[in-house]
Design a protein around this motif. Structure first.
Motif, PDB file in Angstrom:
ATOM      1  N   ILE A  21      36.632  23.378  24.280  1.00 47.56           N
ATOM      2  CA  ILE A  21      37.258  24.309  23.328  1.00 47.56           C
ATOM      3  C   ILE A  21      38.769  24.155  23.466  1.00 47.56           C
ATOM      4  O   ILE A  21      39.315  24.400  24.544  1.00 47.56           O
ATOM      5  CB  ILE A  21      36.870  25.775  23.654  1.00 47.56           C
ATOM      6  N   GLU A  57      38.754  33.137  27.652  1.00 47.83           N
ATOM      7  CA  GLU A  57      39.869  32.277  27.245  1.00 47.83           C
ATOM      8  C   GLU A  57      39.633  30.933  27.936  1.00 47.83           C
ATOM      9  O   GLU A  57      38.756  30.818  28.809  1.00 47.83           O
ATOM     10  CB  GLU A  57      41.204  32.863  27.722  1.00 47.83           C
ATOM     11  N   THR A 107      36.308  43.714  16.382  1.00 49.03           N
ATOM     12  CA  THR A 107      37.095  42.617  16.956  1.00 49.03           C
ATOM     13  C   THR A 107      38.110  42.140  15.934  1.00 49.03           C
ATOM     14  O   THR A 107      37.993  42.445  14.741  1.00 49.03           O
ATOM     15  CB  THR A 107      36.177  41.465  17.424  1.00 49.03           C
ATOM     16  N   VAL A 111      33.460  42.746  24.577  1.00 43.60           N
ATOM     17  CA  VAL A 111      32.061  42.295  24.505  1.00 43.60           C
ATOM     18  C   VAL A 111      31.509  41.955  25.887  1.00 43.60           C
ATOM     19  O   VAL A 111      30.344  42.202  26.191  1.00 43.60           O
ATOM     20  CB  VAL A 111      31.897  41.118  23.512  1.00 43.60           C
ATOM     21  N   ASP A 121      36.815  28.298  16.406  1.00 45.20           N
ATOM     22  CA  ASP A 121      37.388  27.488  17.481  1.00 45.20           C
ATOM     23  C   ASP A 121      37.350  26.024  17.073  1.00 45.20           C
ATOM     24  O   ASP A 121      36.446  25.588  16.344  1.00 45.20           O
ATOM     25  CB  ASP A 121      36.591  27.672  18.785  1.00 45.20           C
ATOM     26  N   GLN A 145      31.828  34.536  22.240  1.00 48.44           N
ATOM     27  CA  GLN A 145      32.688  35.373  21.394  1.00 48.44           C
ATOM     28  C   GLN A 145      32.034  36.733  21.211  1.00 48.44           C
ATOM     29  O   GLN A 145      30.821  36.870  21.395  1.00 48.44           O
ATOM     30  CB  GLN A 145      32.790  34.787  19.985  1.00 48.44           C
ATOM     31  N   THR A 146      32.831  37.708  20.769  1.00 46.96           N
ATOM     32  CA  THR A 146      32.279  39.014  20.439  1.00 46.96           C
ATOM     33  C   THR A 146      31.089  38.839  19.496  1.00 46.96           C
ATOM     34  O   THR A 146      30.071  39.518  19.623  1.00 46.96           O
ATOM     35  CB  THR A 146      33.367  39.879  19.757  1.00 46.96           C
ATOM     36  N   GLU A 147      31.231  37.931  18.559  1.00 46.56           N
ATOM     37  CA  GLU A 147      30.189  37.739  17.550  1.00 46.56           C
ATOM     38  C   GLU A 147      28.859  37.315  18.171  1.00 46.56           C
ATOM     39  O   GLU A 147      27.798  37.713  17.704  1.00 46.56           O
ATOM     40  CB  GLU A 147      30.626  36.665  16.533  1.00 46.56           C
ATOM     41  N   ASN A 201      32.330  29.653  30.938  1.00 45.32           N
ATOM     42  CA  ASN A 201      31.358  29.807  29.846  1.00 45.32           C
ATOM     43  C   ASN A 201      32.070  30.333  28.619  1.00 45.32           C
ATOM     44  O   ASN A 201      32.994  31.130  28.705  1.00 45.32           O
ATOM     45  CB  ASN A 201      30.121  30.609  30.244  1.00 45.32           C
TER      46      ASN A 201
HETATM   47  P1  AMP Z   1      36.315  37.450  22.170  1.00 44.08           P
HETATM   48  O1  AMP Z   1      35.621  37.645  20.877  1.00 44.08           O
HETATM   49  O2  AMP Z   1      37.342  38.476  22.466  1.00 44.08           O
HETATM   50  O3  AMP Z   1      35.336  37.270  23.304  1.00 44.08           O
HETATM   51  O4  AMP Z   1      37.122  36.102  22.051  1.00 44.08           O
HETATM   52  C1  AMP Z   1      36.437  34.928  21.707  1.00 44.08           C
HETATM   53  C2  AMP Z   1      37.374  33.769  21.683  1.00 44.08           C
HETATM   54  O5  AMP Z   1      37.981  33.601  22.984  1.00 44.08           O
HETATM   55  C3  AMP Z   1      36.661  32.470  21.430  1.00 44.08           C
HETATM   56  O6  AMP Z   1      36.422  32.236  20.064  1.00 44.08           O
HETATM   57  C4  AMP Z   1      37.621  31.465  22.046  1.00 44.08           C
HETATM   58  O7  AMP Z   1      38.706  31.224  21.194  1.00 44.08           O
HETATM   59  C5  AMP Z   1      38.112  32.206  23.272  1.00 44.08           C
HETATM   60  N1  AMP Z   1      37.270  31.905  24.441  1.00 44.08           N
HETATM   61  C6  AMP Z   1      36.348  32.690  25.017  1.00 44.08           C
HETATM   62  N2  AMP Z   1      35.803  32.075  26.089  1.00 44.08           N
HETATM   63  C7  AMP Z   1      36.390  30.866  26.173  1.00 44.08           C
HETATM   64  C8  AMP Z   1      36.248  29.748  27.071  1.00 44.08           C
HETATM   65  N3  AMP Z   1      35.407  29.789  28.090  1.00 44.08           N
HETATM   66  N4  AMP Z   1      37.020  28.655  26.841  1.00 44.08           N
HETATM   67  C9  AMP Z   1      37.886  28.611  25.807  1.00 44.08           C
HETATM   68  N5  AMP Z   1      38.066  29.641  24.946  1.00 44.08           N
HETATM   69  C10 AMP Z   1      37.337  30.752  25.126  1.00 44.08           C
END
Ligand code: AMP
Ligand code: COA
Length: 639
Positions: A499, A375, A248, A294, A487, A399-401, A396
């Motif tokens: 967030i 997002e 990621t 993820v 975040d 994150q990938t983590e 919901n």
């Molecule tokens: P990823 O690792 O590609 O899943 O991206 C994770 C990041 O996407 C998070 O740290 C947030 O910045 C953003 N994100 C994922 N889900 C949400 C959500 N439901 N609301 C706001 N931001 C989100």
């Protein structure tokens, strides 16, 4: 544990405080939901804190839990995977029994070519069932897969090959985008050429839309290399054995290899299916994402299968395959109970069908809940979906983590009141804390860095592949005792999480996480570019869209249009179409602080037409006017 359909008032509070009072018992109970060869003696191993592991001394097999155990339980004739592919006009279902046979055969062939427990295997495939079969075949052998999204360029694939040093790469001959065929095989060949590490062999799944030329001595064809092979049984692995590595975006060009341990991953995902998503055996669960992300790992492959549900593998888009009714057709035809997608997909549908007229053409009685993630879910999109689909629309956040939701509305436990703009409340396992710069908890409603008190729950990353120092530095050092999510946001008086933004250079384009730092590295490699910056500007469809600022070398003599066009091409070549980098402008100088830090946040505010204060530390405020002018030339920075 509360099962789907038995939702009751106050239940979330009871479950969450039950976990907090005794996490060990909570997770040992959850661990009973999966099959063990040797059950773990304890849940958490904190002997190496702040590095934690879960169920480390149990042994199990991931593929057994997702496939074989359902066949053993007499559910072999239930559908495990439905492939719906509008781009090839094909639909097919695969039962758990068929899946077991196919996966055991593929695993047998991989084993015959030397793949063993702990070996890495890269998977570079489009949205076809064979992608899941490849993941599960690795899990069957205890091999560690690393799936790479098809929208990445050869260079990004090469970086991943060198980082995880796979013994094999499994790829398809091609992917199909609505406007073109994605030639996976030439991309794979180029990546292997660019990489220092060389795989022993590549397995190519030939699709009828494009048959690739195989390289003798290195490539084998998916079907023929399985011919006459003895199927492989499930290999026992330790609970802390890595199931996969998923790369990621981080703050530099080098992607982070998020590691997922086998047992915690399965236990946590199995817990989420009834409790968050309200789904179990016999239900059709559709995560309209891609196996390369993820969400695809967790909710296209492992979670629905570990829970014995039916998973959808959808090879199409929300719009254009053939129209904005595609999602509703899939829900109707396959009786989908839960749809999980990114808000950007709904925005794309809403833009083409603002009144939701196509929705009325389909019978959506099976759909019980829509989940959004990836997002920020904007209120307009949530309201539009609620109005037209007439089901709860649940945001919901994860994150990938983490691999599963940090905050959600646990619909299977209790459907909490939805507050638009919030992904609701922390899930058991996550003690979410908002901290100020000094690491002190802030009052409700106050903005700060969102962190999670250690340890993180099962299923979350224990470390980064071959990069424990980077893991500590990226996530654990800034706020000792806490995991830093990257975040920013706040928690309100009712405990709802909000967030608001990233604290680093990660941007989110169409639900895809991208690093502006990595993009700047690409632009800086152009011979005419002396200095550059990339920011994410607000985009009605994709949430954010990348925009480059280029300062050219003195006397470069090139036209601005030429350099911009070359930079756009370069980004596609180096990172891939997924970067969606289409806009850049040439400026004389970049706005900086007196200490030389580029003022990216201020540039974002100007581009988005937001009010901002000229930073006191700015070197020369006049530059901001030049930036505004350049942005206006691109149709941005309008107040
Ligand atoms: P990823 O690792 O590609 O899943 O991206 C994770 C990041 O996407 C998070 O740290 C947030 O910045 C953003 N994100 C994922 N889900 C949400 C959500 N439901 N609301 C706001 N931001 C989100
Ligand atoms: N393989 C190869 N290329 C891919 C690809 C893949 N798997 N997925 C996307 N691309 C390419 C696209 O073809 C496009 O290329 P182009 O510049 O030649 O047109 C580029 O990457 C950008 O793609 P995308 O971001 O998908 O934009 P789009 O304009 O084609 O479609 C949406 C817009 C909103 C319909 C689309 O982004 C979408 O469905 N988003 C949902 C995302 C999602 O589910 N995310 C998962 C996180 S939970």
């Amino acid at each position: 544990m509360v099962q789907a359909g038995t939702a009751q008032a106050g239940a979330y509070e009871r479950v969450y405080s039950g976990w907090k009072a005794d996490p060990e018992t909570f997770w040992m109970n959850a661990a009973e939901g999966i099959d063990w060869i040797t059950p773990p003696s304890r849940a958490l191993d904190d002997t190496q804190a702040p590095i934690y592991e879960w169920f480390a001394d149990g042994t199990l097999n991931g593929c057994w839990n997702c496939v074989d155990r359902h066949v053993e339980a007499g559910r072999g004739d239930h559908i495990a995977i439905i492939h719906d592919s509008p781009v090839t006009r094909a639909t097919k279902g695969i039962t758990y029994r068929e899946l077991q046979k196919r996966v055991a055969s593929l695993a047998g062939a991989l084993r015959a070519k030397g793949i063993e427990k702990g070996d890495r295997v890269i998977i570079y495939m489009p949205m076809i069932p064979e992608a899941l079969e490849a993941m599960l075949a690795c899990a069957r052998l205890g091999a560690i897969h690393s799936v790479v999204f098809g929208g990445f360029a050869a260079n990004e694939l090469a970086v991943r090959i060198d980082d995880c040093t796979p013994k094999a790469i499994i790829a398809a001959s091609c992917g199909i985008e609505p406007n073109r065929i994605v030639h996976y095989k030439p991309l794979l060949d180029k990546a292997v050429e660019l990489a220092t590490h060389q795989p022993d062999f590549c397995v190519i799944f030939q699709r009828e839309q494009e048959v690739a030329k195989l390289i003798e001595g290195r490539d084998v064809a998916w079907h023929s290399f399985q011919y006459g092979i003895e199927p492989a049984e499930c290999v026992p692995v330790e609970g802390n054995h890595p199931a996969y590595i998923l790369y990621t975006s981080g703050t530099t060009g080098a992607p982070k290899g998020v590691v997922r341990h086998t047992a915690g991953h399965l236990v946590a995902l199995n817990w989420t299916m009834p409790n968050i998503y309200g789904c179990g055996p016999g239900d059709v669960f559709w995560a309209a994402s891609d196996v390369g992300w993820v969400v695809g790992h967790s909710y296209i492959c492992y979670a629905p299968l570990v829970a014995g549900a039916t998973t959808m593998v959808y090879e199409g888009k929300p719009v254009g395959t053939p129209d904005a009714g595609a999602f509703w057709r899939v829900i109707q035809n396959h009786r989908v109970k839960v749809l999980f997608t990114a808000p950007t997909a709904l925005r794309a549908i809403k833009r083409e069908d603002p009144e939701g007229e196509l929705i009325d053409d389909y019978n959506l009685r099976s759909l019980k809940t829509l989940f959004l993630a990836g997002e920020r879910a904007d209120p307009d999109t949530i309201h539009w979906a609620e109005r037209h689909l007439k089901v709860p629309v649940i945001d919901n956040w994860w994150q990938t983590e983490t691999g599963w939701a940090i905050a959600a509305n646990p619909t299977g436990i209790e459907l909490l009141p939805v507050k638009v703009g919030s992904p609701t409340v922390p899930m058991p396992g996550y003690d979410v804390q908002v901290l100020d710069e000094g690491g002190h908890p802030v009052a409700p409603g106050t903005l700060g860095a969102i962190t999670i008190r250690l340890p993180l729950p099962p299923g979350t990353l224990p470390t980064l592949w071959n990069a424990e120092d980077r893991f500590r530095k990226s996530y654990l050092e800034h706020f000792p005792g806490y995991y830093e999510t990257g975040d920013a946001g706040y928690i309100d008086e009712d405990g709802y999480v909000y967030i608001m933004a990233r604290t680093d250079d990660v941007i989110n384009v169409a639900g895809h996480r991208l690093s502006t730092g990595a993009m700047e590295e690409v632009l800086a490699s152009h011979p005419d570019v002396a200095e550059c910056a990339v920011i994410g500007v607000a985009d009605d469809l994709k949430g954010q869209s990348p925009l480059g600022f280029l300062c050219l070398n003195k006397g470069s003599g090139r036209t601005h249009d030429d350099v911009v066009a070359e930079c756009v091409r370069l980004m596609r070549e180096k990172i891939g179409p997924v970067a969606d980098f289409k806009r850049a402008c040439v400026v004389e100088r970049l706005p900086k602080t007196r200490s030389g830090k580029i003022l990216r946040a201020t540039m974002v505010k100007i581009a988005d037409g937001q009010a901002f204060k000229v930073p006191a530390t700015i070197d020369d405020p006049v530059i901001l006017d030049e930036i505004r002018e350049a942005l206006q030339g691109l149709g941005l920075a309008r107040v």
